[in-house]
Enzyme design. Structure first.
Site, PDB file in Angstrom:
ATOM      1  N   GLU A  93      81.824 -66.277  28.947  1.00  0.00           N
ATOM      2  CA  GLU A  93      82.479 -65.224  28.172  1.00  0.00           C
ATOM      3  C   GLU A  93      82.767 -65.653  26.739  1.00  0.00           C
ATOM      4  O   GLU A  93      83.026 -64.823  25.875  1.00  0.00           O
ATOM      5  CB  GLU A  93      83.778 -64.792  28.846  1.00  0.00           C
ATOM      6  CG  GLU A  93      84.924 -65.776  28.729  1.00  0.00           C
ATOM      7  CD  GLU A  93      86.240 -65.154  29.186  1.00  0.00           C
ATOM      8  OE1 GLU A  93      87.206 -65.222  28.405  1.00  0.00           O
ATOM      9  OE2 GLU A  93      86.298 -64.622  30.299  1.00  0.00           O
ATOM     10  N   GLU A 110      75.406 -47.362  39.918  1.00  0.00           N
ATOM     11  CA  GLU A 110      75.621 -46.131  40.650  1.00  0.00           C
ATOM     12  C   GLU A 110      74.932 -44.921  40.020  1.00  0.00           C
ATOM     13  O   GLU A 110      74.879 -43.845  40.626  1.00  0.00           O
ATOM     14  CB  GLU A 110      77.130 -45.861  40.784  1.00  0.00           C
ATOM     15  CG  GLU A 110      77.810 -46.857  41.717  1.00  0.00           C
ATOM     16  CD  GLU A 110      79.302 -46.652  41.834  1.00  0.00           C
ATOM     17  OE1 GLU A 110      79.881 -46.005  40.930  1.00  0.00           O
ATOM     18  OE2 GLU A 110      79.892 -47.149  42.805  1.00  0.00           O
TER      19      GLU A 110
END
Length: 322
Positions: A125, A94
């Site tokens: 992960e 963004e």
């Protein structure tokens, strides 16, 4: 890519984390009316801002350190897995439309790569090595900042990213939602937003995710304010890539200058639609090329560029300095 951790050791670690704690008083939540469950969730969410507020000094110190490096050409890199990784990618994605940053300046890394944005990538992960590989692909420098994001504060990918970045001289931030986390300990700036046990046991996309989103909002937004990407609370570096943003650009120039529609249209046309430049032509009384030069000499800071125009230009008296 599989974990080599002892399952018993991992279970013991999880039992010590407040984000994984079981709340017996909610054990019958599935029997409650929908409205009551919604009320419980809303009440839980309302506690998050206070937890963030308790860590504002640490957040501010981290932001100042990030901004100082980015002003010298550094990058901001988020690294996380699962929800934490997705939030980092979201925040990074963004920045270009909001602040007209190059996509390479704020980067989101998620364990498992782009596919992990929409589906689980098994074992990603748990790999510190994968984090190191992802950072090496960016040619990390000492001017960069790496933010490890992990609700538990123990996720190997996030901790590994911070450790690898710090070893290469980069600034490091560890954002977690448990106290005394390995992630915070590994980083130059540890930020621990302790939100407590979740409504659903271990579902850290809830309060922990909300807390992480709030802090990431602060990290990117306030850093961009420090870098001169705003004029007051106006997004003067917004990129007008669609009709809505073109309309917003016009409105931002109007709010900053008080100029007429025709004057704004002329200013935007003279500056190829660059909002900051258009404001400078109106308030500083300069032409488009001069506005571009003044902003370049001022490091993109509109206020500084306005000061360099000297006495008020013909349009500058319309609006008192903000």
């Amino acid at each position: 890519m599989t974990s080599t951790s002892d399952p018993r050791e991992l279970r013991a670690q999880l039992e010590t984390l407040t984000t994984e704690a079981f709340r017996p008083e909610l054990s019958d939540i599935d029997r409650l009316p929908t409205l009551e469950i919604a009320g419980l969730m809303n009440a839980e969410d309302a506690t998050v801002p206070a937890a963030v507020a308790a860590r504002l000094p640490q957040i501010a110190a981290a932001i100042d350190a990030v901004a100082a490096r980015m002003a010298r050409g550094g990058r901001l890199v988020y690294a996380g897995a699962g929800t934490a990784g997705r939030l980092g990618v979201l925040d990074a994605s963004e920045c270009p439309p909001t602040f007209d940053t190059d996509p390479s300046r704020v980067v989101g890394l998620i364990a498992g790569g782009p596919d992990a944005m929409v589906t689980s990538v098994e074992g990603a992960e748990d790999s510190r090595e994968l984090a190191a590989q992802d950072l090496d692909a960016l040619d990390l420098t000492a001017l960069d900042t790496v933010v490890g994001v992990s609700a538990s504060g123990r996720t190997p990918y996030a901790v590994g990213a911070v450790e690898h970045a710090r070893a290469h001289g980069a600034l490091t931030i560890g954002l977690s939602c448990n106290a005394h986390s390995a992630l915070a300990a590994a980083a130059d700036h540890g930020i621990e937003i302790v939100v407590g046990p979740e409504l659903l046991t271990g579902s850290t996309r809830l309060k922990a995710g909300t807390a992480q989103k709030l802090v990431l909002n602060m990290l990117s937004t306030i850093t961009m304010i420090r870098l001169g990407k705003t004029y007051g609370n106006l997004m003067v570096d917004v990129r007008a890539s669609n009709d809505k943003l073109r309309a917003r650009s016009h409105r931002i120039v109007a709010l900053a200058t008080g100029a007429t529609d025709d004057e704004i249209q002329d200013a935007l046309a003279a500056t190829d639609g660059e909002v900051k430049n258009a404001i400078l032509t109106i308030l500083g009384g300069v032409d488009g090329p001069s506005a571009a030069r003044l902003l370049a000499e001022s490091g993109g800071h509109l206020r500084t560029a306005l000061e360099r125009t000297g006495d008020r230009g013909p349009g500058r008296a319309r609006r008192r300095e903000r």
